[in-house]
Design a protein around this motif. Structure first.
Motif, PDB file in Angstrom:
ATOM      1  N   ILE A 188      41.649 -16.238 -45.721  1.00  0.00           N
ATOM      2  CA  ILE A 188      42.864 -15.623 -44.838  1.00  0.00           C
ATOM      3  C   ILE A 188      42.242 -14.802 -43.675  1.00  0.00           C
ATOM      4  N   THR A 191      50.227  -9.167 -52.499  1.00  0.00           N
ATOM      5  CA  THR A 191      50.379 -10.606 -52.322  1.00  0.00           C
ATOM      6  C   THR A 191      49.813 -11.412 -53.343  1.00  0.00           C
ATOM      7  N   CYS A 246      54.848 -10.229 -52.393  1.00  0.00           N
ATOM      8  CA  CYS A 246      55.042 -11.366 -51.674  1.00  0.00           C
ATOM      9  C   CYS A 246      54.452 -12.288 -52.396  1.00  0.00           C
ATOM     10  N   HIS A 285      56.452 -16.696 -49.885  1.00  0.00           N
ATOM     11  CA  HIS A 285      55.595 -16.143 -48.806  1.00  0.00           C
ATOM     12  C   HIS A 285      54.161 -16.308 -49.014  1.00  0.00           C
ATOM     13  N   LEU A 329      50.659 -15.439 -47.329  1.00  0.00           N
ATOM     14  CA  LEU A 329      49.970 -14.748 -46.409  1.00  0.00           C
ATOM     15  C   LEU A 329      49.113 -15.652 -45.679  1.00  0.00           C
ATOM     16  N   ILE A 385      46.027 -11.289 -41.548  1.00  0.00           N
ATOM     17  CA  ILE A 385      46.139  -9.790 -41.480  1.00  0.00           C
ATOM     18  C   ILE A 385      45.847  -9.369 -40.035  1.00  0.00           C
ATOM     19  N   ALA A 424      51.084  -7.748 -41.795  1.00  0.00           N
ATOM     20  CA  ALA A 424      50.615  -8.848 -42.649  1.00  0.00           C
ATOM     21  C   ALA A 424      51.582 -10.146 -42.295  1.00  0.00           C
ATOM     22  N   PHE A 437      52.977 -13.747 -42.789  1.00  0.00           N
ATOM     23  CA  PHE A 437      53.261 -14.838 -43.883  1.00  0.00           C
ATOM     24  C   PHE A 437      53.905 -16.109 -43.148  1.00  0.00           C
ATOM     25  N   VAL A 476      45.659  -7.287 -51.150  1.00  0.00           N
ATOM     26  CA  VAL A 476      45.373  -8.925 -51.087  1.00  0.00           C
ATOM     27  C   VAL A 476      44.776  -9.337 -52.236  1.00  0.00           C
TER      28      VAL A 476
END
Ligand code: FAD
Ligand code: UQ1
Length: 420
Positions: free
Chosen positions: A114, A154, A191, A222, A224, A227, A234, A236, A255
Motif C-alpha cells: 500500500i 481496513t 472498510c 473499499h 485501501l 495513505i 486514507a 480508497f 491497516v
C-alpha cells in the motif's frame, strides 16, 4: 548431513506441527526443518496484544526452543526448489536433499503493498498495524490516545490469513472507546474490499447484528490504495465503481496490509498460477510431485488460512504421508476444509466460527456458536495459547475432530450440533 528422509520448509505453525509428529514416527536425525528466523511468532495473539489484553512479547518464542528434539534445524532460507531431483538450494549456497518434502512457508505480509503505509507507520502515531511483532506494540497505545474523530479499520484484497482479525481489533477498540467515554465523539468505520462482512452467512448475520447494535459504519468494496499521512487521509478505490476514489480523513487508522506468497515459493515449480503450493485439496499431496505435501498458509487449499485449519490438516497429512512412507496409499484420510475463527466482538465476548470448504458450519460445542459468549472469549484468550504452546507445536493437536476417532463420525456428529 545432506539427505533427510523428511525435509519441512518453514518453522511456523504448520512446520512445527508436522516436524514434531514425524520426529516421533521416524526417530532422530531423519527430519530437518529449514527456517531462517530466530523467532517463532504466535500470530493469533496479536489481536489480544492490539486490544491490550496480553503483552505482545508473550507471543514470541525462540525458534531454537520450539523445534522438537530429534529434528535438525537448518537455519537458512530455501531459495531454489528442484523437485525433479529432490533438492533444495539454500541462501548460503548449501544443498539439502530429501526423500519427502513438506512445504510450510506461510504467506508474506506485504507492508510495501500500500502506497505510503511504511512512511505512515514510521511517522504518524495515528496509523498502526498489528501485523508484525514490531508494530503490534503501537496499536493499544494509539487506541488509548484516541479522544474522538474517525477511527478506520481496513481489510485488504484476499487472500489473507485469519480473515476475521481485521474486525476483531476494531471491536476491541470500539469497546475500549465506549468504556472510556470517547465513543460518543467517535465514528468507527470498517472498510473492507469484500461485498460482505464475513464469508460464511451464519456468522455474517451475527456480525451484522453486532455492527448495527454498536453503531459501526460498514463500507464494503473499499480497497485501501494509499495513505497520505501528512494530510491524515486514507485513500480508497471503490471496487464496485471502477475509477471512483474515496478519501477519508482519519484520527486513528488500523491497516491490515495485503498478503502474497514469498518470492522464492512463487517462482518455484511447486505452485499453481496464483503462486500457492498446488495440492489435492483432500489428501494434501502435491498434484505433480507425489513425495511433496503442503500445509497451511502457503498452500492453495480453498479454505480460510488459520492455525485451526493447520491443526486439522496436520493429522490428515501425517496419516497420508505416513502411509506413503510405508508403501501404502496416500489418500485414506481426507481433509474437509475445517477452519475456525474466534471472532472477538468485545472484551469478554466472542463468536466462535467453525466451517468447512463449503462454508457449512462445523461446530465443536453443543451450543449455538453464532452467539457472542464469554466462554469462547476465554477459549481464545487463555485456552488457545496454552493449547498451542503445549500441544499444537509438539504435534499433539489435530483439531477438535480428533475427539471422535472416526473422521466420518466426527463429521456427522458436528453437523448434528449446528444450531441454525
Ligand atoms: P507461519 O506460521 O507464518 O510460518 C511460516 C514460516 O516459514 C515462517 O517462520 C517463515 O520464516 C518461514 N519461511 C518463509 N519463507 C521461507 C523460506 N524460503 N525458507 C525457509 N523458511 C521460510 N489462526 C487461528 O487459527 N486462530 C486465530 O485466532 C488467528 N488469529 C490471527 C490473527 C492475526 C493478526 C494473524 C496475522 C493470524 C492469525 N491466525 C489465526 C492465523 C495463523 O496465525 C496462521 O494461519 C498460521 O500461523 C500459519 O502458519 P504457517 O505455518 O502456514 O505459516
Ligand atoms: C485451533 O485449533 C487453533 O489452533 C491451535 C486456533 O488457533 C489458535 C484457534 O483459534 C481455534 C479456534 C482452534 C480450534 C479449537 C477448538 C477447541 C474449537
Amino acid at each position: 548431513k545432506d539427505n533427510y528422509k523428511l525435509v519441512v520448509v518453514g518453522g511456523g505453525s504448520g512446520g512445527l506441527a508436522v516436524s514434531s509428529r514425524f520426529a516421533r514416527k521416524l526417530g532422530k536425525n531423519n527430519v530437518a526443518v529449514i527456517e531462517p528466523s530466530e523467532w517463532h511468532l504466535y500470530q493469533p495473539g496479536w489481536t489480544l496484544a492490539a486490544g491490550g489484553v496480553k503483552n505482545p512479547d508473550s507471543f514470541r518464542r525462540s525458534e531454537s526452543k520450539m523445534i522438537s528434539k530429534g529434528v535438525d534445524w537448518i537455519k537458512a532460507k530455501a531459495t531454489d526448489f528442484q523437485p525433479e531431483s529432490n533438492t533444495i538450494v539454500l541462501d548460503n549456497g548449501d544443498k539439502v536433499k530429501y526423500d519427502y518434502l513438506v512445504m510450510a512457508t506461510g504467506i508474506k505480509i506485504d507492508f510495501d503493498g500500500i502506497k505510503g503505509l511504511k512512511e505512515a507507520l514510521a511517522n504518524d502515531q495515528q496509523v498502526v498495524s498489528m501485523y508484525s511483532h514490531e508494530t503490534v506494540k503501537n496499536v493499544f497505545p494509539a487506541i488509548q490516545r484516541f479522544k474522538g474523530g474517525n477511527a478506520i479499520f481496513t481489510f485488504p484484497k484476499v487472500p489473507i490469513k485469519c480473515p476475521g482479525a481485521p474486525q476483531k481489533v476494531m471491536y476491541l477498540a470500539e469497546d475500549y472507546f465506549r468504556k472510556n467515554g470517547v465513543r460518543d465523539k467517535a465514528t468507527v468505520t470498517y472498510c473492507t474490499t469484500l461485498p460482505v462482512i464475513f464469508g460464511v452467512k451464519k456468522y455474517a448475520d451475527a456480525l451484522m447484528e453486532v455492527v448495527k447494535e454498536r453503531d459501526i459504519k460498514l463500507n464494503t468494496q473499499h480497497h485501501l490504495i494509499e495513505i497520505d499521512y501528512k494530510n491524515k487521509q486514507a485513500i480508497f478505490e471503490r471496487l464496485d465503481q471502477p475509477g471512483t476514489i474515496v478519501k477519508l480523513n482519519y484520527d486513528l487508522l488500523h491497516v491490515c496490509p495485503p498478503m502474497k506468497p514469498f518470492d522464492e515459493i512463487k517462482k518455484s515449480p511447486l505452485v499453481d498460477q496464483t503462486g500457492y503450493v498446488d495440492l489435492d485439496k483432500h489428501t494434501l499431496q502435491h498434484k505433480k510431485y507425489p513425495n511433496v505435501f503442503g500445509i497451511g498458509d502457503c498452500t492453495n487449499l480453498p479454505t480460510s488460512k488459520t492455525a485451526a485449519a493447520i491443526a486439522a490438516q496436520s493429522s490428515i497429512l501425517a496419516e497420508n504421508l505416513g502411509n506413503l512412507m510405508n508403501g501404502k496409499d496416500a489418500n485414506k484420510a481426507k481433509y474437509d476444509g475445517y477452519t475456525s475463527c474466534p471472532l472477538i466482538t468485545a472484551y469478554g465476548r466472542t463468536i466462535l466460527a467453525e466451517f468447512d470448504y463449503d462454508g457449512k458450519p462445523l461446530e465443536t460445542f453443543p451450543i449455538n456458536q453464532g452467539k457472542e459468549r464469554r466462554t469462547m472469549f476465554h477459549l481464545k484468550s487463555d485456552f488457545m495459547p496454552f493449547l498451542y504452546w503445549n500441544a499444537f507445536v509438539k504435534g499433539y493437536w489435530g483439531g477438535p475432530g480428533i475427539y471422535l476417532c472416526y473422521q466420518k463420525l466426527a463429521k456427522n456428529s458436528r453437523e448434528h450440533r449446528v444450531y441454525k
